[in-house]
Structure formats: structure tokens, C-alpha cells
Write an enzyme that holds these catalytic residues in place. Structure first.
Site, PDB file in Angstrom:
ATOM      1  N   HIS A 265       0.809  -1.209   0.000  1.00 35.80           N
ATOM      2  CA  HIS A 265       0.000   0.000   0.000  1.00 35.80           C
ATOM      3  C   HIS A 265       0.849   1.268   0.000  1.00 35.80           C
ATOM      4  O   HIS A 265       0.511   2.249  -0.661  1.00 35.80           O
ATOM      5  CB  HIS A 265      -0.915  -0.017   1.235  1.00 35.80           C
ATOM      6  CG  HIS A 265      -1.972   1.029   1.231  1.00 35.80           C
ATOM      7  ND1 HIS A 265      -2.925   1.117   0.236  1.00 35.80           N
ATOM      8  CD2 HIS A 265      -2.250   2.045   2.098  1.00 35.80           C
ATOM      9  CE1 HIS A 265      -3.737   2.127   0.498  1.00 35.80           C
ATOM     10  NE2 HIS A 265      -3.340   2.718   1.611  1.00 35.80           N
ATOM     11  N   PHE A 266       1.939   1.278   0.750  1.00 33.41           N
ATOM     12  CA  PHE A 266       2.834   2.430   0.797  1.00 33.41           C
ATOM     13  C   PHE A 266       4.073   2.140  -0.045  1.00 33.41           C
ATOM     14  O   PHE A 266       5.188   2.019   0.458  1.00 33.41           O
ATOM     15  CB  PHE A 266       3.198   2.766   2.244  1.00 33.41           C
ATOM     16  CG  PHE A 266       2.106   3.507   2.983  1.00 33.41           C
ATOM     17  CD1 PHE A 266       1.963   4.873   2.848  1.00 33.41           C
ATOM     18  CD2 PHE A 266       1.219   2.827   3.802  1.00 33.41           C
ATOM     19  CE1 PHE A 266       0.961   5.563   3.513  1.00 33.41           C
ATOM     20  CE2 PHE A 266       0.214   3.499   4.471  1.00 33.41           C
ATOM     21  CZ  PHE A 266       0.081   4.873   4.329  1.00 33.41           C
TER      22      PHE A 266
END
Length: 287
Positions: A265-266
């Protein structure tokens, strides 16, 4: 490396913190962060872009260093977060820009793109969702249950999304080498999430999230009619917004550039150089 300035502006009666770097006359790139982060997530990307672009990265109200009014002092909706962001742009005399959207930054950026007061010249999406296919399960089950029927039965599942364990998981999720992800990230975010009253802010935004989905048909029509240049740099291992959300852009934007990275996600935490390289190539071609 050009310096990054840390500034504040008074917008709609609130203090808006933002990071700024790059030549004043260069094309503007607006970086819009997601949940549960702040412009801190762009701390390395900003200097990587600032040699060629004027970069602006605000903290949304309730996040980072911006104001955190209580829920009875500010209506926490995505419409209002976008309104504050628009106010910041107006105060800086910016009406033409590219946007980089991540997570919550996407529905804020989409509202700006649909606003005729602004000209969005290009879009970069890193897990910035615009299609139902992008919602990865089981992460969203609890959130949709709470947003549909807020109650004592559904609230615990929603609250778990801003627990310390989940915040750390959001950063490490999908990272092939977790040692590349600094623990400063989740410690920084969790410290801000744990401020008294911030839990009610997060719950209010969870309840408001379906308004973003309601706007998808209009947004997708905007994609089809504008054919705005779009680059998706997306973690293919993201278990919050899955890679099908990135692929879906090509349905309405056949010329969209989609790159799925071995990340979560990051993705900036593990693939900064790759992502900044794609951005420089993309913006260099389309602007």
C-alpha cells in the site's frame, strides 16, 4: 537537492500545513496523501520531483500538522476536505496542476478534477482508487458494514482500522523486504491517530466514504470525455486497494500507463526511485 519549505496557511478558519519545493514558475504537482498518513509520506518524493516541478503537499484537516477541530466544530466529509484543499490552491493562486493521489487523497483529488475552476493536466495514482474493482477484501468488509449501519455491533471493526497493529500492517503490507520500511512511519502516524478526539474524526470519515463511491459514475465519465493523461504506479501486493483498481483505469482511459510494482500500500517506502522515475518520464511526455 532543492530545499523543502514547511508552511502554514489559514483556510476556511483552519490552519493548513503544507510542504513546498521547486521553482516557482515550474508546472505544479499537487501531492495528496491518504489514510492514516500525512504529507510526511512524500518527504522523499518531494525533493526527487522538485528539480523540475513546483511541488505542493498539504496535510488534510485532522491529519499531520494541520488543524484537528473536533467533530462538532468541523463537518468531516470528503467534500469539506476537498473544499479546504481548493482554498489552499486559491490562496497560492494555483488553478492548473497535476495531481498525485494516494488512498484518501484520491476522492479529494477527484473532486478537484471535476471542479471547473481548476485544470488538472495529469493524474498520478498510487493506490488512488476510482473503481469498485479496487476494493480489496477482507479489508473493506468491516468498513462497509460500519458505513452502511453504524452501530455498537459494527463500530469495533471500524475502530480496528486505526489501531497500532493495523497502522503498522498498512506500511508493511506487501513489502517484499520489510527492513526497507522505516518504523518511524507508523509511529508518527499512530501518535497523531491517538490524539484525543481523533478516533471520532476517523469514524466520521468512514461513515462518509460511500459518497466517494456514489461519485464514481461522474468521475469515470470525466475520464472518458477528458482523456486526461494518467499514470498508475500501484503496489500489486496491496491488500487495501488491489491491482485490479489500477487495471480498471484503462477501461475509460485506453492510453493510461499502468505499472504494477512488487510492493504494498505504501509503495513509496520501498520503490521511491522506480516511482519517481516513472513520474519524470510520464510528466515529461504529457505536460
Amino acid at each position: 537537492m532543492l530545499p523543502t519549505y514547511h508552511r502554514t496557511a489559514a483556510i476556511e478558519g483552519q490552519r493548513v500545513f503544507y510542504r513546498e519545493a521547486g521553482p516557482a514558475g515550474a508546472p505544479v504537482v499537487l501531492l495528496l496523501h491518504g489514510f492514516p498518513s500525512s504529507s510526511h509520506m512524500f518527504r522523499h518524493l518531494i525533493p526527487a520531483l522538485a528539480c523540475d516541478y513546483h511541488v505542493i503537499a498539504p496535510d488534510h484537516i485532522g491529519y499531520g500538522q494541520s488543524s484537528m477541530p473536533k467533530v462538532d466544530e468541523f463537518e468531516y466529509t470528503f467534500d469539506n476536505l476537498a473544499k479546504v484543499t481548493a482554498g489552499l490552491l486559491d490562496s497560492l493562486d494555483i488553478n492548473r496542476f497535476s495531481i498525485y493521489v494516494h488512498d484518501y487523497g484520491a476522492p479529494i483529488g477527484w473532486r478537484l478534477a471535476l471542479d471547473p475552476a481548476y485544470e488538472v493536466t495529469a493524474i498520478i495514482s498510487q493506490s488512488g482508487n476510482a473503481y469498485m474493482e479496487g476494493f480489496a477484501q477482507p479489508f473493506w468488509e468491516d468498513l462497509f458494514a460500519y458505513a452502511t449501519t453504524p452501530s455498537g455491533d459494527t463500530e469495533p471493526g471500524a475502530r480496528a482500522k486505526f489501531s497500532a497493529a493495523t497502522t503498522r500492517w498498512q506500511y508493511e503490507n506487501g513489502a517484499l523486504d520489510k527492513s526497507l520500511v522505516s518504523p518511524d512511519n507508523w509511529l508518527h502516524d499512530q501518535t497523531l491517530l491517538d490524539r484525543p478526539g481523533n478516533d471520532e474524526i476517523q469514524l466520521a470519515l468512514f461513515r462518509n466514504y460511500p459518497t466517494n463511491i456514489d461519485g464514481y459514475p461522474q468521475l469515470q465519465e470525466y475520464f472518458r470525455t477528458s482523456q486526461v493523461p494518467l499514470l498508475a504506479v500501484w503496489g500489486e501486493r496491496d491488500e487495501i486497494f488491489g491491482p485490479d483498481g489500477a487495471r480498471a483505469f484503462t477501461r475509460d482511459l485506453p492510453n493510461a500507463e499502468v505499472h504494477l510494482l512488487p510492493a504494498g500500500h505504501f509503495a513509496l517506502e520501498t520503490h521511491l526511485n522506480t516511482i519517481s522515475g516513472y513520474i519524470h518520464g510520464f510528466l515529461g511526455r504529457v505536460l
